[in-house]
Design an enzyme around this catalytic site. Structure first.
Site, PDB file in Angstrom:
ATOM      1  N   HIS A  68       1.254  -5.180   0.834  1.00  0.00           N
ATOM      2  CA  HIS A  68       1.936  -6.239   0.091  1.00  0.00           C
ATOM      3  C   HIS A  68       0.945  -7.308  -0.353  1.00  0.00           C
ATOM      4  O   HIS A  68       1.009  -7.779  -1.500  1.00  0.00           O
ATOM      5  CB  HIS A  68       3.040  -6.865   0.945  1.00  0.00           C
ATOM      6  CG  HIS A  68       3.703  -8.038   0.313  1.00  0.00           C
ATOM      7  ND1 HIS A  68       4.507  -7.930  -0.803  1.00  0.00           N
ATOM      8  CD2 HIS A  68       3.670  -9.366   0.625  1.00  0.00           C
ATOM      9  CE1 HIS A  68       4.941  -9.139  -1.153  1.00  0.00           C
ATOM     10  NE2 HIS A  68       4.437 -10.022  -0.297  1.00  0.00           N
ATOM     11  N   GLN A  70      -2.270  -7.041  -0.955  1.00  0.00           N
ATOM     12  CA  GLN A  70      -3.117  -6.512  -2.043  1.00  0.00           C
ATOM     13  C   GLN A  70      -2.327  -6.439  -3.343  1.00  0.00           C
ATOM     14  O   GLN A  70      -2.833  -6.788  -4.412  1.00  0.00           O
ATOM     15  CB  GLN A  70      -3.665  -5.133  -1.664  1.00  0.00           C
ATOM     16  CG  GLN A  70      -4.633  -4.570  -2.659  1.00  0.00           C
ATOM     17  CD  GLN A  70      -5.887  -5.401  -2.818  1.00  0.00           C
ATOM     18  OE1 GLN A  70      -6.390  -5.995  -1.876  1.00  0.00           O
ATOM     19  NE2 GLN A  70      -6.408  -5.453  -4.027  1.00  0.00           N
ATOM     20  N   HIS A  72       0.191  -8.309  -4.138  1.00  0.00           N
ATOM     21  CA  HIS A  72       0.396  -9.700  -4.558  1.00  0.00           C
ATOM     22  C   HIS A  72      -0.822 -10.204  -5.340  1.00  0.00           C
ATOM     23  O   HIS A  72      -0.685 -10.841  -6.391  1.00  0.00           O
ATOM     24  CB  HIS A  72       0.632 -10.557  -3.312  1.00  0.00           C
ATOM     25  CG  HIS A  72       1.594 -11.668  -3.486  1.00  0.00           C
ATOM     26  ND1 HIS A  72       2.887 -11.504  -3.917  1.00  0.00           N
ATOM     27  CD2 HIS A  72       1.440 -12.998  -3.294  1.00  0.00           C
ATOM     28  CE1 HIS A  72       3.484 -12.679  -3.969  1.00  0.00           C
ATOM     29  NE2 HIS A  72       2.623 -13.599  -3.599  1.00  0.00           N
TER      30      HIS A  72
END
Length: 96
Positions: A68, A70, A72
């Site tokens: 998540h 990465q 984001h």
């Protein structure tokens, strides 16, 4: 958490930059893009720290939170790039 926090800040600043450009406030838009880019630099520092640990043999478990974070960051980078293009279009419209 640095990736998520700084990535989120970058995306928020980029969105605010678009809103400012839409109103014709290009000085604010430029400042918000600069803020977004500064947050992306900080996110990259967090990412580099994790990569350095991995390269040194300190393997970390890949969790949903890791994936998540990465995702984001990558979304924030793409969004900031697109925000710059949108702002450029608003500038062209404003010049006419």
């Amino acid at each position: 958490m640095g990736l998520i926090m700084y990535g989120g800040n970058a995306k928020s600043d980029a969105m605010e930059a678009i809103a400012a450009a839409k109103k014709g406030n290009f000085e604010e838009a430029d400042q918000k893009i600069a803020d977004a880019k500064a947050s992306l630099v900080e996110a990259h520092h967090s990412q580099t720290g994790l990569l350095t640990q991995e390269a040194q043999g300190n393997h970390m478990e890949v969790t949903l939170l890791t994936v998540h974070s990465q995702d984001h960051l990558m979304t924030a980078i793409a969004f900031t790039d697109l925000a710059e293009e949108i702002i450029a279009l608003y500038r062209r419209i404003d010049e006419k």
